[in-house]
Design a protein around this motif. Structure first.
Motif, PDB file in Angstrom:
ATOM      1  N   LEU A   2       0.854  -1.175   0.000  1.00 52.41           N
ATOM      2  CA  LEU A   2       0.000   0.000   0.000  1.00 52.41           C
ATOM      3  C   LEU A   2       0.895   1.232   0.000  1.00 52.41           C
ATOM      4  CD1 LEU A   2      -3.070   0.754   0.248  1.00 52.41           C
ATOM      5  CD2 LEU A   2      -2.643   1.016   2.697  1.00 52.41           C
ATOM      6  N   LYS A   3       0.668   2.142  -0.934  1.00 51.83           N
ATOM      7  CA  LYS A   3       1.443   3.384  -1.003  1.00 51.83           C
ATOM      8  C   LYS A   3       0.637   4.492  -0.339  1.00 51.83           C
ATOM      9  CE  LYS A   3       3.782   2.145  -5.269  1.00 51.83           C
ATOM     10  NZ  LYS A   3       4.012   2.521  -6.672  1.00 51.83           N
ATOM     11  N   VAL A   4       1.217   5.069   0.730  1.00 52.41           N
ATOM     12  CA  VAL A   4       0.518   6.074   1.529  1.00 52.41           C
ATOM     13  C   VAL A   4       1.324   7.370   1.531  1.00 52.41           C
ATOM     14  CG1 VAL A   4      -0.401   6.651   3.802  1.00 52.41           C
ATOM     15  CG2 VAL A   4      -0.508   4.279   2.972  1.00 52.41           C
ATOM     16  N   TYR A   5       0.667   8.459   1.153  1.00 52.78           N
ATOM     17  CA  TYR A   5       1.288   9.787   1.205  1.00 52.78           C
ATOM     18  C   TYR A   5       0.783  10.493   2.450  1.00 52.78           C
ATOM     19  CZ  TYR A   5       3.101  14.311  -0.250  1.00 52.78           C
ATOM     20  OH  TYR A   5       3.790  15.496  -0.308  1.00 52.78           O
ATOM     21  N   LEU A   6       1.714  10.939   3.295  1.00 48.24           N
ATOM     22  CA  LEU A   6       1.395  11.593   4.566  1.00 48.24           C
ATOM     23  C   LEU A   6       1.522  13.099   4.407  1.00 48.24           C
ATOM     24  CD1 LEU A   6       3.375   9.160   6.888  1.00 48.24           C
ATOM     25  CD2 LEU A   6       0.909   9.162   6.437  1.00 48.24           C
ATOM     26  N   SER A   7       0.404  13.761   4.194  1.00 48.99           N
ATOM     27  CA  SER A   7       0.359  15.191   3.938  1.00 48.99           C
ATOM     28  C   SER A   7      -0.026  15.948   5.201  1.00 48.99           C
ATOM     29  CB  SER A   7      -0.679  15.472   2.839  1.00 48.99           C
ATOM     30  OG  SER A   7      -0.871  16.846   2.666  1.00 48.99           O
ATOM     31  N   GLY A   8       0.276  17.235   5.208  1.00 49.09           N
ATOM     32  CA  GLY A   8      -0.224  18.067   6.289  1.00 49.09           C
ATOM     33  C   GLY A   8       0.849  18.615   7.189  1.00 49.09           C
ATOM     34  N   GLY A  83      -3.159  20.131  11.949  1.00 50.85           N
ATOM     35  CA  GLY A  83      -2.738  20.321  13.326  1.00 50.85           C
ATOM     36  C   GLY A  83      -3.335  21.576  13.928  1.00 50.85           C
ATOM     37  N   GLU A  84      -2.953  21.842  15.172  1.00 48.06           N
ATOM     38  CA  GLU A  84      -3.532  22.983  15.873  1.00 48.06           C
ATOM     39  C   GLU A  84      -2.719  24.255  15.739  1.00 48.06           C
ATOM     40  OE1 GLU A  84      -3.310  23.105  20.217  1.00 48.06           O
ATOM     41  OE2 GLU A  84      -2.178  21.227  20.097  1.00 48.06           O
ATOM     42  N   LYS A  85      -1.420  24.172  15.425  1.00 47.85           N
ATOM     43  CA  LYS A  85      -0.550  25.338  15.503  1.00 47.85           C
ATOM     44  C   LYS A  85      -0.765  26.340  14.369  1.00 47.85           C
ATOM     45  CE  LYS A  85       4.186  26.703  16.364  1.00 47.85           C
ATOM     46  NZ  LYS A  85       5.553  26.290  16.565  1.00 47.85           N
ATOM     47  N   TYR A  86      -0.938  25.880  13.153  1.00 49.89           N
ATOM     48  CA  TYR A  86      -1.055  26.764  11.998  1.00 49.89           C
ATOM     49  C   TYR A  86      -2.286  26.401  11.178  1.00 49.89           C
ATOM     50  CZ  TYR A  86       3.844  27.787  12.967  1.00 49.89           C
ATOM     51  OH  TYR A  86       5.016  28.146  13.568  1.00 49.89           O
ATOM     52  N   LYS A  87      -2.708  27.297  10.348  1.00 50.25           N
ATOM     53  CA  LYS A  87      -3.720  26.982   9.340  1.00 50.25           C
ATOM     54  C   LYS A  87      -2.979  26.293   8.196  1.00 50.25           C
ATOM     55  CE  LYS A  87      -7.023  29.741  11.086  1.00 50.25           C
ATOM     56  NZ  LYS A  87      -7.316  29.297  12.410  1.00 50.25           N
ATOM     57  N   GLN A  88      -3.312  25.079   7.900  1.00 46.26           N
ATOM     58  CA  GLN A  88      -2.603  24.338   6.857  1.00 46.26           C
ATOM     59  C   GLN A  88      -3.342  24.433   5.524  1.00 46.26           C
ATOM     60  OE1 GLN A  88      -2.987  22.071   9.933  1.00 46.26           O
ATOM     61  NE2 GLN A  88      -1.240  23.218  10.666  1.00 46.26           N
ATOM     62  N   TRP A  89      -3.178  25.574   4.869  1.00 46.39           N
ATOM     63  CA  TRP A  89      -3.822  25.766   3.570  1.00 46.39           C
ATOM     64  C   TRP A  89      -3.291  24.735   2.580  1.00 46.39           C
ATOM     65  CZ3 TRP A  89      -7.380  28.584   5.353  1.00 46.39           C
ATOM     66  CH2 TRP A  89      -7.152  29.660   6.193  1.00 46.39           C
ATOM     67  N   ASN A  90      -1.997  24.432   2.687  1.00 50.68           N
ATOM     68  CA  ASN A  90      -1.413  23.445   1.777  1.00 50.68           C
ATOM     69  C   ASN A  90      -2.044  22.065   1.976  1.00 50.68           C
ATOM     70  OD1 ASN A  90      -0.112  23.432   4.334  1.00 50.68           O
ATOM     71  ND2 ASN A  90       1.580  22.255   3.488  1.00 50.68           N
TER      72      ASN A  90
END
Length: 146
Positions: A2-8, A83-90
């Motif tokens: 399984l190929k998993v991309y961990l974004s964020g 996460g809680e620290k920043y707004k993750q627009w990306n």
């Protein structure tokens, strides 16, 4: 496999927690560059300095987009963490891109972000609140075992 991309978000160890909880599973992991300074400055480090911060950021974002697009297009599942620290627009952009490609999406978010992320959640196949839930979901997807 399984190929998993961990974004964020890149400011916590959630990726390592998911990977550790998936030990023994046949998973190929990929992710963006998680060294914040390297990610921000890659464009100017490779292609030359920019006086204007807009063009500094643009060079880095364009170069990082190659890695991100490759990772999302080649994955079987996208896991995207807000996460809680920043707004993750990306991260929201990555989720939208994956949805447009028809990729399965698992969102990892804090309960207090449910309203803000309702559109992202609606496009996702699963919404988790902990890295351990993400790992359990991946284990189930890969093996069918609870």
């Amino acid at each position: 496999m399984l190929k998993v991309y961990l974004s964020g978000e890149i400011h916590t160890d959630w990726r390592e927690t998911v990977k550790a909880a998936c030990a023994g599973l046949e998973i190929e992991w990929s992710a963006p560059v998680t060294d914040h300074a390297a990610s921000d400055d890659c464009g100017v480090a490779i292609f030359g300095a920019e006086e204007n911060k807009f063009w500094h950021d643009r060079k880095g974002a364009a170069l990082n987009a190659i890695r991100t697009r490759r990772g999302i297009e080649g994955c079987d599942v996208l896991v995207v963490c807000f996460g809680e620290k920043y707004k993750q627009w990306n991260a929201a952009f990555d989720a939208g891109y994956a949805a447009a490609l028809g990729k399965p999406i698992i969102v990892l978010q804090r309960p207090e972000h449910q309203h803000a992320l309702k559109e992202v959640d609606a496009a996702a196949n699963a919404v988790a609140e902990t890295p351990e839930q993400v790992a359990r979901a991946l284990r189930y997807v890969l093996t069918g075992a609870l």
